[in-house]
Design an enzyme around this catalytic site. Structure first.
Site, short mmCIF file in Angstrom:
data_model
loop_
_atom_site.label_atom_id
_atom_site.label_comp_id
_atom_site.label_asym_id
_atom_site.label_seq_id
_atom_site.Cartn_x
_atom_site.Cartn_y
_atom_site.Cartn_z
N LYS A 180 42.49 46.92 51.29
CA LYS A 180 41.62 45.78 51.65
C LYS A 180 42.32 44.46 51.32
O LYS A 180 42.34 43.55 52.15
CB LYS A 180 40.31 45.87 50.87
CG LYS A 180 39.49 44.60 50.93
CD LYS A 180 38.23 44.71 50.10
CE LYS A 180 38.36 44.36 48.65
NZ LYS A 180 38.50 42.93 48.34
N ASN A 181 42.89 44.39 50.13
CA ASN A 181 43.46 43.10 49.70
C ASN A 181 44.74 42.75 50.44
O ASN A 181 45.14 41.59 50.48
CB ASN A 181 43.70 43.10 48.19
CG ASN A 181 42.39 42.96 47.42
OD1 ASN A 181 41.34 42.74 48.01
ND2 ASN A 181 42.47 43.07 46.10
N CYS B 24 31.61 32.94 41.41
CA CYS B 24 31.22 34.30 41.75
C CYS B 24 30.97 35.05 40.46
O CYS B 24 31.20 34.52 39.38
CB CYS B 24 32.26 34.98 42.63
SG CYS B 24 33.65 35.63 41.73
N ARG C 250 36.55 30.95 39.30
CA ARG C 250 37.52 31.18 40.37
C ARG C 250 37.78 29.95 41.25
O ARG C 250 37.42 29.91 42.42
CB ARG C 250 37.09 32.36 41.23
CG ARG C 250 37.06 33.66 40.46
CD ARG C 250 36.73 34.83 41.32
NE ARG C 250 37.88 35.33 42.06
CZ ARG C 250 37.84 36.45 42.79
NH1 ARG C 250 36.73 37.14 42.87
NH2 ARG C 250 38.90 36.86 43.44
N ASP D 159 41.66 44.67 38.65
CA ASP D 159 40.77 45.42 39.54
C ASP D 159 40.62 46.89 39.13
O ASP D 159 39.85 47.62 39.76
CB ASP D 159 41.28 45.35 41.00
CG ASP D 159 41.03 43.99 41.62
OD1 ASP D 159 40.35 43.15 40.99
OD2 ASP D 159 41.52 43.75 42.74
N ARG E 48 31.91 46.89 50.02
CA ARG E 48 32.89 45.84 50.32
C ARG E 48 34.31 46.38 50.17
O ARG E 48 35.22 45.88 50.80
CB ARG E 48 32.71 44.65 49.37
CG ARG E 48 31.47 43.83 49.66
CD ARG E 48 31.49 42.58 48.81
NE ARG E 48 32.82 42.00 48.83
CZ ARG E 48 33.38 41.32 47.84
NH1 ARG E 48 32.72 41.12 46.74
NH2 ARG E 48 34.59 40.84 47.94
C1 UD1 Z 1 43.06 38.63 44.30
C2 UD1 Z 1 42.35 39.90 44.71
C3 UD1 Z 1 41.39 40.36 43.61
C4 UD1 Z 1 42.13 40.49 42.29
C5 UD1 Z 1 42.89 39.20 41.96
C6 UD1 Z 1 43.76 39.30 40.71
C7 UD1 Z 1 42.27 39.67 47.12
C8 UD1 Z 1 41.44 39.46 48.34
N1 UD1 Z 1 41.64 39.64 45.94
O1 UD1 Z 1 42.07 37.63 44.15
O2 UD1 Z 1 40.85 41.61 44.00
O3 UD1 Z 1 41.19 40.73 41.25
O4 UD1 Z 1 43.76 38.85 43.06
O5 UD1 Z 1 44.66 40.33 40.86
O6 UD1 Z 1 43.45 39.91 47.19
N2 UD1 Z 1 43.06 30.68 39.86
C9 UD1 Z 1 42.99 29.33 39.61
N3 UD1 Z 1 43.17 28.48 40.66
C10 UD1 Z 1 43.42 28.91 41.93
C11 UD1 Z 1 43.50 30.28 42.17
C12 UD1 Z 1 43.30 31.16 41.11
O7 UD1 Z 1 42.77 28.90 38.48
O8 UD1 Z 1 43.56 28.08 42.83
C13 UD1 Z 1 42.85 31.65 38.75
C14 UD1 Z 1 41.66 32.57 38.97
O9 UD1 Z 1 40.45 31.97 38.58
C15 UD1 Z 1 42.05 33.76 38.14
C16 UD1 Z 1 43.57 33.82 38.30
O10 UD1 Z 1 43.96 32.52 38.73
O11 UD1 Z 1 41.72 33.53 36.80
C17 UD1 Z 1 44.08 34.85 39.27
O12 UD1 Z 1 43.37 34.73 40.49
P1 UD1 Z 1 44.03 35.07 41.90
O13 UD1 Z 1 45.28 35.84 41.70
O14 UD1 Z 1 44.10 33.83 42.70
O15 UD1 Z 1 42.93 36.02 42.53
P2 UD1 Z 1 42.48 36.09 44.05
O16 UD1 Z 1 43.63 35.84 44.95
O17 UD1 Z 1 41.24 35.31 44.23
#
Ligand code: UD1
Length: 426
Positions: free
Chosen positions: A22-23, A123, A128, A313, A405
């Site tokens: 999915k990711n 969320c 996030r 995850d 999901r």
């Molecule tokens: C993706 C995955 C999710 C997984 C996560 C971490 C998808 C669709 N989802 O989510 O299943 O749990 O990676 O492996 O691929 N952060 C910031 N600022 C930003 C972006 C992120 O502070 O602009 C922080 C987040 O709050 C979190 C950390 O960085 O604490 C990691 O998040 P991120 O790797 O971005 O997760 P996602 O891409 O949302």
């Protein structure tokens, strides 16, 4: 609303086919916006999140058609054609349902010079933010404002390649930056990027579309922008989180499973910890084979980290497993600030867990008992399924839409291996 009923205590035996990731699929679908030609994606899982991304692409004006599987392909196959994009706005209604909708920001901006994407908001697992997505795009010359809950990004003269070092590793921000850089003028050097297998999969697809990308899988990615990208065919990688979940399902039920399509290289750290906890995991010619080594599981500490560390995850599932182990284990969550919502639900099934800040102390060897429980997010809900499989008596899981999901036909896959599990449709 659907519920899932599990009568626990049956070991799982048999073979399970691992679905497409999915990711990995979500950014790949967004990447279709980068070209006016057709992107054909196979091995897509049939999941609510994939349907949400499809709806978003269609809202933007892309044509998305499900086509029959051809030789060498599996899973769902979609052909996405974004020649007729008529809107550059990802509305609140869709983004709120699925945060990964923000992945259309980079591609829209890179191809059309503008994009409007609703801010996703908080969320269940934490605040996030998307600040890193925006900073990377700003480094490439985007002008970004936040208006009425929407991110408005503009680059009337097009994006320009940039050097950008991420202050924090982010999977989604790395993906958005890669897609934007693929069509930016000149070279981009992205430092401290995510190294997840989903990033490498996106890089492979972008290269098949004519992009020049090097270094995916390491902490620095170099991209030389090109004037346009073309159509391609791409098969999505297997879902390492689904595979990791089934590894733990075998361990928690004292079963014996063969996971067809699972990749050892995507799961090295979880497998190392599962082995330490008392399971045997071996690579086969087409996947992984898992069973308990000898005797009970033993308490094993784990800390979540960006890849190649232990995936956040898989944290909830590992915690469910540890509730049935001998001795204690300390589970530390470093990626999301509020990812222990499964703890009170596991308590209701008899688990002994104490949370101190970002760590949870699990005192194992508890007999789990079935209970009515509620899912709060995707991975929390599957941890309750695992606990239910091991528990004595009946477990009823509410709010199954979280599970839908991210897990394709989970009850069918588990039932085929001997679980007593059924979906109760309201
Ligand atoms: C993706 C995955 C999710 C997984 C996560 C971490 C998808 C669709 N989802 O989510 O299943 O749990 O990676 O492996 O691929 N952060 C910031 N600022 C930003 C972006 C992120 O502070 O602009 C922080 C987040 O709050 C979190 C950390 O960085 O604490 C990691 O998040 P991120 O790797 O971005 O997760 P996602 O891409 O949302």
């Amino acid at each position: 609303m659907d519920r899932i009923l599990i009568r626990g205590g049956r070991p799982l035996f048999g073979d399970i086919d691992i679905s497409g990731s999915k990711n990995a699929a979500l950014p790949l679908m967004a990447a279709a916006i980068l070209t006016s030609e057709t992107l054909r994606l196979s091995n897509l899982p049939r999941l609510a999140d994939i349907a949400s991304m499809r709806r978003l692409l269609e809202t933007l004006g892309a044509e998305v058609v499900e086509v029959p599987v051809e030789d060498g392909e599996k899973g769902m196959v979609l052909e996405i054609q974004a020649s007729g994009v008529k809107s550059i706005r990802a509305p609140y209604d869709l983004v709120r349902k699925m945060r990964a909708s923000v992945l259309v920001l980079g591609p829209l901006l890179a191809r059309f010079g503008q994009a409007e994407v609703s801010l996703p908001g908080g969320c269940a697992i934490g605040t996030r933010p998307v600040d890193l997505h925006l900073k990377a795009l700003e480094a490439m010359g985007a002008q970004i404002t936040i208006e009425a809950g929407y991110i408005r990004a503009e680059a009337p003269e097009g994006l320009t390649g940039a050097d950008f070092a991420f202050p924090l590793v982010s999977v989604g921000a790395t993906e958005n930056a890669m897609m934007a850089a693929a069509l930016a003028a000149g070279e981009s050097r992205l430092v401290n990027v995510a190294r997840e297998p989903e990033i490498s999969d996106l890089a492979h697809c972008l290269v098949a579309m004519g992009a020049q990308v090097e270094g995916a899988g390491s902490d620095t990615i170099r991209i030389r922008g090109v004037g346009s990208l073309h159509g391609a065919r791409h098969a999505v990688i297997p879902d390492r989180i689904e595979a990791g979940t089934f590894l733990m399902a075998a361990a928690i039920t004292d079963g014996d499973l063969r996971l067809r399509g699972a990749e050892m290289a995507h799961l090295e750290r979880p497998i190392e910890l599962l082995r330490r906890a008392g399971t045997t995991v071996e690579e086969t010619n087409n996947g992984l084979h898992v069973k308990r080594t000898n005797g009970p599981l033993v308490g094993t500490d784990v800390m979540t980290e960006a890849f190649p560390g232990f995936a956040t995850d898989l944290q909830a599932q590992f915690m469910a497993l540890m509730t049935t182990a001998t001795g204690a284990s300390m589970i530390t969550e470093t990626i999301f600030e509020n990812r222990f919502m499964h703890v009170p639900e596991l308590h209701r099934m008899g688990a002994n867990i104490t949370v101190h800040g970002a760590s949870a102390l699990v005192r194992g060897q508890q007999k789990l008992t079935g209970a009515e429980v509620m899912a709060t997010d995707l991975r929390a809900s599957v941890s309750l399924v695992l606990a239910g499989l091991a528990a004595e008596g009946e477990t009823v899981l509410n709010r199954v839409y979280h599970l839908d999901r991210g897990y394709e036909r989970i009850e069918a896959k588990l039932a085929a291996c001997g679980a007593e599990i059924e979906r109760l449709t309201a």
